[in-house]
Design a protein around this motif. Structure first.
Motif, PDB file in Angstrom:
ATOM      1  N   LEU A 103       0.847  -1.196   0.000  1.00 19.22           N
ATOM      2  CA  LEU A 103       0.000   0.000   0.000  1.00 19.22           C
ATOM      3  C   LEU A 103       0.874   1.234   0.000  1.00 19.22           C
ATOM      4  N   ASN A 104       0.994   1.908   1.139  1.00 17.95           N
ATOM      5  CA  ASN A 104       1.783   3.144   1.149  1.00 17.95           C
ATOM      6  C   ASN A 104       2.780   3.197   2.284  1.00 17.95           C
ATOM      7  N   LEU A 105       3.027   2.058   2.960  1.00 18.94           N
ATOM      8  CA  LEU A 105       3.998   2.036   4.048  1.00 18.94           C
ATOM      9  C   LEU A 105       5.409   2.027   3.483  1.00 18.94           C
ATOM     10  N   ASP A 106       6.289   2.885   3.968  1.00 18.53           N
ATOM     11  CA  ASP A 106       7.680   2.952   3.506  1.00 18.53           C
ATOM     12  C   ASP A 106       8.534   3.446   4.664  1.00 18.53           C
ATOM     13  N   ILE A 107       9.172   2.507   5.353  1.00 19.34           N
ATOM     14  CA  ILE A 107      10.052   2.835   6.480  1.00 19.34           C
ATOM     15  C   ILE A 107      11.484   2.603   6.034  1.00 19.34           C
ATOM     16  N   GLU A 108      12.323   3.637   6.048  1.00 19.09           N
ATOM     17  CA  GLU A 108      13.707   3.551   5.508  1.00 19.09           C
ATOM     18  C   GLU A 108      14.660   4.171   6.511  1.00 19.09           C
ATOM     19  N   THR A 109      15.780   3.532   6.756  1.00 17.80           N
ATOM     20  CA  THR A 109      16.811   4.066   7.644  1.00 17.80           C
ATOM     21  C   THR A 109      18.191   3.728   7.092  1.00 17.80           C
ATOM     22  N   GLY A 110      19.173   4.601   7.343  1.00 16.13           N
ATOM     23  CA  GLY A 110      20.528   4.416   6.805  1.00 16.13           C
ATOM     24  C   GLY A 110      20.706   5.121   5.462  1.00 16.13           C
ATOM     25  N   THR A 111      21.871   4.975   4.911  1.00 17.81           N
ATOM     26  CA  THR A 111      22.221   5.609   3.618  1.00 17.81           C
ATOM     27  C   THR A 111      21.980   4.612   2.487  1.00 17.81           C
ATOM     28  N   ARG A 112      21.172   5.062   1.524  1.00 17.17           N
ATOM     29  CA  ARG A 112      20.821   4.161   0.427  1.00 17.17           C
ATOM     30  C   ARG A 112      22.024   4.009  -0.518  1.00 17.17           C
ATOM     31  N   PRO A 113      22.544   2.791  -0.718  1.00 18.02           N
ATOM     32  CA  PRO A 113      23.684   2.565  -1.629  1.00 18.02           C
ATOM     33  C   PRO A 113      23.198   2.349  -3.066  1.00 18.02           C
ATOM     34  N   HIS A 114      24.148   1.927  -3.908  1.00 14.74           N
ATOM     35  CA  HIS A 114      23.792   1.578  -5.291  1.00 14.74           C
ATOM     36  C   HIS A 114      22.843   0.387  -5.282  1.00 14.74           C
ATOM     37  N   HIS A 115      21.922   0.395  -6.238  1.00 13.84           N
ATOM     38  CA  HIS A 115      20.869  -0.635  -6.234  1.00 13.84           C
ATOM     39  C   HIS A 115      21.443  -2.050  -6.345  1.00 13.84           C
ATOM     40  N   GLN A 116      22.635  -2.188  -6.912  1.00  6.64           N
ATOM     41  CA  GLN A 116      23.219  -3.526  -7.038  1.00  6.64           C
ATOM     42  C   GLN A 116      23.650  -4.084  -5.685  1.00  6.64           C
ATOM     43  N   ASP A 117      23.897  -3.219  -4.699  1.00  9.95           N
ATOM     44  CA  ASP A 117      24.334  -3.674  -3.370  1.00  9.95           C
ATOM     45  C   ASP A 117      23.152  -3.967  -2.441  1.00  9.95           C
TER      46      ASP A 117
END
Length: 529
Positions: A103-117
């Motif tokens: 739905l619309n839940l999005d909990i994010e923490t930390g630094t987002r790296p390159h998508h391959q990692d």
């Protein structure tokens, strides 16, 4: 280290430490290279180890958190989700965590790296997919740790290297360079004094390579002293021998000069004689042609004289009958018939004689002249055969010419005549010896601006010696029977020099007799002739 107060030659001063420093340089370069390689291998190994550890933690997260996160998503317990995300972030080397639902839940923490990692794990509750868990480890931290470990390893090895190098310098100087320096000093002293005495450096008890070198040098010095004594004695003897040899050389030189003068004189005479023989060969061929043509012309001229006498006899009879008045119409008719027949025979024989004279005149002028002219190849070959017809009439040998009517050449026709005449006469005299009949084939074709002439006969052919020497001067199989051995030598010189072509023997031509291949330019370049 070496004592700088010792006197050494300038070259030795500049390079007195070259051996030590080269050993140290090679050792240091090898050690540094090895240290760098080991550090890189260690860093790579640490990185892969951390990566494998992250995969293990990922398996742990999947086993321990996915079920509870799925339950929290199902009941939409956001507080519990934040607590679980924080717990995952507290794990070692985890740098990024994100939980999303459908739905619309999005909990994010930390630094987002390159998508391959980023590793994505699907969250399921009661076999129903509810969202995704995304986890990433701190790759940069792993790399930094691995690099620091490698650098510490390299620094430790370099420190060890420095210590080991210092020890190596001391050992090499003590055992090698100082002793080599002492040897070099004594060797230089002996060079300056031009002496071959043995070295005064004592050999050590261990008898190492330097001791072997000292012993070898002393042995060489002793040998050189002995050889020097022998050389002095030999020089004295050589001086005496040289004095005697100079007298002999002067005597032999005078004798040799006399011989050379005689040989030069003989060579000039031989060249002059050879030139005369070649000219004689040309004139001999022309003379034979004259004799044959003369005999051939005598036949039609003799017939003409006979016919003239025959006509004169009948004319006198007719005249007597006319003077006496006893001539009849039948007598006059018979005389006219005789005249028609006789004049026809005379005309045919005179035409034959004129044709022979014309052919002979053209060929003889070409052979004695030095002019280039344009001519038909086939017609000219037929004229040459006309001049040689007396020779071929005595035999049953046939000449076959295969050449285009339109083929023309612009060169020395006399040279062509001399070449073909010699080849034809060689076939008659040598190839068809003891053979009553035979065939000569002359095939002429055009190739790249050249006339390619293939001359062959079905005579007895050439043996191996003749194939090797046939173009040599004075080589003949008719020695003592009138052969000079200059015919084919003359042919070779005419083709190669006068006509700027080439003549060779074809060994596998498919015929029983001799076979020659001539390549002659159709149009001779006057500037090169």
């Amino acid at each position: 280290m070496p004592d700088s107060k010792l006197r050494l030659p300038p070259e030795a001063v500049k390079k007195q430490h070259s051996l030590v420093w080269r050993i140290i340089l090679y050792f240091a370069l090898s050690s540094i290279t090895l240290s760098v390689i080991v550090g890189m291998v260690l860093a790579t190994w640490n990185y892969h180890r951390q990566t494998e550890a992250f995969q293990s933690r990922l398996d742990y997260i999947e086993a321990g958190y996915t079920e509870s996160l799925g339950s929290s998503l199902w009941f939409y317990d956001e507080t519990q989700i934040h607590t679980q995300v924080k717990g995952i972030m507290n794990l070692e080397d985890i740098s990024y965590v994100r939980v999303t639902d459908n739905l619309n839940l999005d909990i994010e923490t930390g630094t987002r790296p390159h998508h391959q990692d980023i590793k994505t794990i699907e969250l399921v509750y009661k076999n129903k997919p509810l969202g995704n868990l995304q986890v990433a480890f701190d790759r940069q931290a792993v790399l930094t740790e691995a690099s620091q470990t490698a650098i510490m390893m390299i620094i430790a090895q370099l420190a060890s290297l420095l210590l080991l190098t210092s020890l190596l310098v001391f050992v090499v100087h003590r055992l090698i360079t100082s002793r080599i320096r002492d040897m070099a000093l004594e060797v230089n002293e002996r060079i300056d004094s031009n002496s071959s005495e043995a070295l005064s450096i004592p050999e050590s008890a261990v008898h190492d390579e330097i001791d072997i070198l000292i012993h070898a040098f002393n042995t060489l010095s002793e040998k050189m002293n002995n050889e020097l004594k022998q050389k002095t004695r030999a020089q004295q003897q050589l001086k005496q021998v040289n004095s005697e040899l100079e007298d002999r050389v002067e005597e032999r030189t005078q004798s040799l000069q006399t011989t050379i003068d005689e040989l030069n004189h003989a060579l000039k005479a031989l060249n002059k004689t050879q030139g005369k023989l070649i000219e004689a060969e040309k004139l001999s061929a022309l003379g034979g042609m004259v004799a044959g043509i003369s005999h051939e012309i005598n036949t039609p001229l003799g017939l003409c004289i006979t016919i003239h006498s025959y006509i004169d006899d009948h004319y006198q009879q007719l005249k007597s009958g006319f003077d006496s008045g006893q001539i009849t119409k039948q007598d006059f008719s018979d005389f006219v018939a005789i005249m028609d027949e006789s004049l026809g025979i005379m005309d045919k024989n005179l035409q034959r004689a004129a044709h022979l004279i014309k052919s002979f005149k053209q060929v003889s002028e070409d052979q004695t002249g030095e002019h280039i002219r344009d001519f038909s190849v086939k017609d000219y070959l037929n004229e040459i055969l006309e001049t040689l017809s007396p020779k071929f009439k005595k035999t049953r040998h046939q000449v076959h010419i295969d050449c285009s009517e339109h083929m023309r050449m612009s060169t020395y026709p006399g040279a062509i005549s001399q070449v073909m005449t010699n080849l034809l006469m060689n076939s008659l005299i040598h190839g068809f010896e003891n053979k009553e009949q035979g065939n000569i084939n002359i095939l002429i074709a055009e190739e790249k601006g050249n006339a390619v002439i293939r001359y062959s006969d079905d005579g007895k052919g050439l043996n191996e010696e003749a194939k090797q020497k046939i173009f040599d001067p004075f080589y003949t199989t008719k020695r003592g029977q009138g052969g000079t051995g200059l015919g084919m030598h003359l042919v070779y010189n005419i083709v190669n020099q006068r006509l700027q072509g080439d003549i060779t023997i074809e060994k596998d031509c498919g015929c029983e007799g001799a076979c020659f291949r001539l390549i002659i330019p159709k149009k001779l370049d006057v500037s090169d002739s």
